[in-house]
Design a protein around this motif. Sequence first.
Motif, PDB file in Angstrom:
ATOM      1  N   UNK A 122       0.966  -1.290   0.125  1.00  0.00           N
ATOM      2  CA  UNK A 122      -0.096  -0.040  -0.162  1.00  0.00           C
ATOM      3  C   UNK A 122       0.978   1.192  -0.015  1.00  0.00           C
ATOM      4  N   UNK A 123       0.355   2.299  -0.557  1.00  0.00           N
ATOM      5  CA  UNK A 123       1.123   3.461  -0.408  1.00  0.00           C
ATOM      6  C   UNK A 123       0.307   4.542   0.561  1.00  0.00           C
ATOM      7  N   UNK A 124       0.975   5.428   0.953  1.00  0.00           N
ATOM      8  CA  UNK A 124       0.233   6.330   2.011  1.00  0.00           C
ATOM      9  C   UNK A 124      -1.145   6.938   1.847  1.00  0.00           C
ATOM     10  N   UNK A 125      -1.429   6.786   0.439  1.00  0.00           N
ATOM     11  CA  UNK A 125      -2.949   7.413  -0.026  1.00  0.00           C
ATOM     12  C   UNK A 125      -3.971   6.277  -0.195  1.00  0.00           C
ATOM     13  N   UNK A 126      -3.571   4.995   0.572  1.00  0.00           N
ATOM     14  CA  UNK A 126      -4.350   3.727   0.711  1.00  0.00           C
ATOM     15  C   UNK A 126      -4.535   3.063  -0.829  1.00  0.00           C
ATOM     16  N   UNK A 127      -3.701   3.606  -1.726  1.00  0.00           N
ATOM     17  CA  UNK A 127      -3.832   2.793  -2.954  1.00  0.00           C
ATOM     18  C   UNK A 127      -3.139   1.253  -2.509  1.00  0.00           C
ATOM     19  N   UNK A 128      -3.697   0.178  -3.303  1.00  0.00           N
ATOM     20  CA  UNK A 128      -2.888  -0.666  -3.176  1.00  0.00           C
ATOM     21  C   UNK A 128      -2.155  -1.487  -4.684  1.00  0.00           C
TER      22      UNK A 128
ATOM     23  N   UNK B 243       7.438   1.386  -4.101  1.00  0.00           N
ATOM     24  CA  UNK B 243       6.268   2.496  -4.059  1.00  0.00           C
ATOM     25  C   UNK B 243       6.237   3.547  -2.835  1.00  0.00           C
ATOM     26  N   UNK B 244       7.644   3.488  -2.211  1.00  0.00           N
ATOM     27  CA  UNK B 244       7.911   4.368  -1.103  1.00  0.00           C
ATOM     28  C   UNK B 244       7.379   5.917  -1.346  1.00  0.00           C
TER      29      UNK B 244
END
Length: 269
Positions: free
Chosen positions: A47-53, A85-86
């Motif tokens: 996941x990224x910090x915008x809740x996309x996986x 994806x960091x």
Amino acid sequence: MYFAHHMKKLIAFFFLFSLSVAFGQNQKIYANTTDTLNIIADNFIGYDQFAFYYYIKDDVLHKTKGKESLQYKNPSLGKITKVDIQNPLKIVVFYENFNVAILLDNQLNEIQKVNFSENTIPITVSAIGIASQNRLWVYNILDQQIGLFDYIKNDYKTISTSFPESLKYYQTDFNTFYWIDNKNNWYSCDIFGKIKTRGKTPDFDVIEIINESQYIYSKNNALFFEDLEKKQKHEIEISKKTFKNFYYKDQILSIFTSEGIINYKITTP
């Protein structure tokens, strides 16, 4: 008499202490399921910090959240080896067979293609990750050294001493390159090239480093959290008994199975 009494007290104390240490080894971490996602994927990235996986299916990178879904594919470059994806605005997709990294924006549009074979200093990359200040971490197997590649200036700089390639596992963040060798020795290298020995990890099937002393690993479908500094090891109790891999971030443990992803909330000690 006083001495003997004192010794007895000490022995009792050490007995209790060793009991509590032994107990500390076996305390379980219980995981509570938060939600599940039904996806069919070859590899789950995280996941990224915008809740996309993000996941990979047939060498196509997918980015999804709710009804939003984006894809990136580049069939001419073959198999995707690694996705970082960091920084969701600069996603790194690495194609090891072609020695090429592609940088993508948050819409999965290509920003830049880095062909390491065309570099003035020959680089053959076997490990890669995004670093700070427009740079990429690179492990160059030609000189067996860690370097930093500035993708804006197209400039490559070796930073570490040489070490034989036995990267059983590696992981990077903006300031650190971590790796575990075939003998399960765990090392870190900072952006100035300073290498530190972190300790020894147990044998693992899958591992994820949390910070400089903690990691989660699986062995024979059992999951463990370990803290080398505190010398603590806890089994993580989850409902799913078989899984392909897992991803951990901010107290959420995502288990990737053949049916999809199960997210658990866990509290690490």
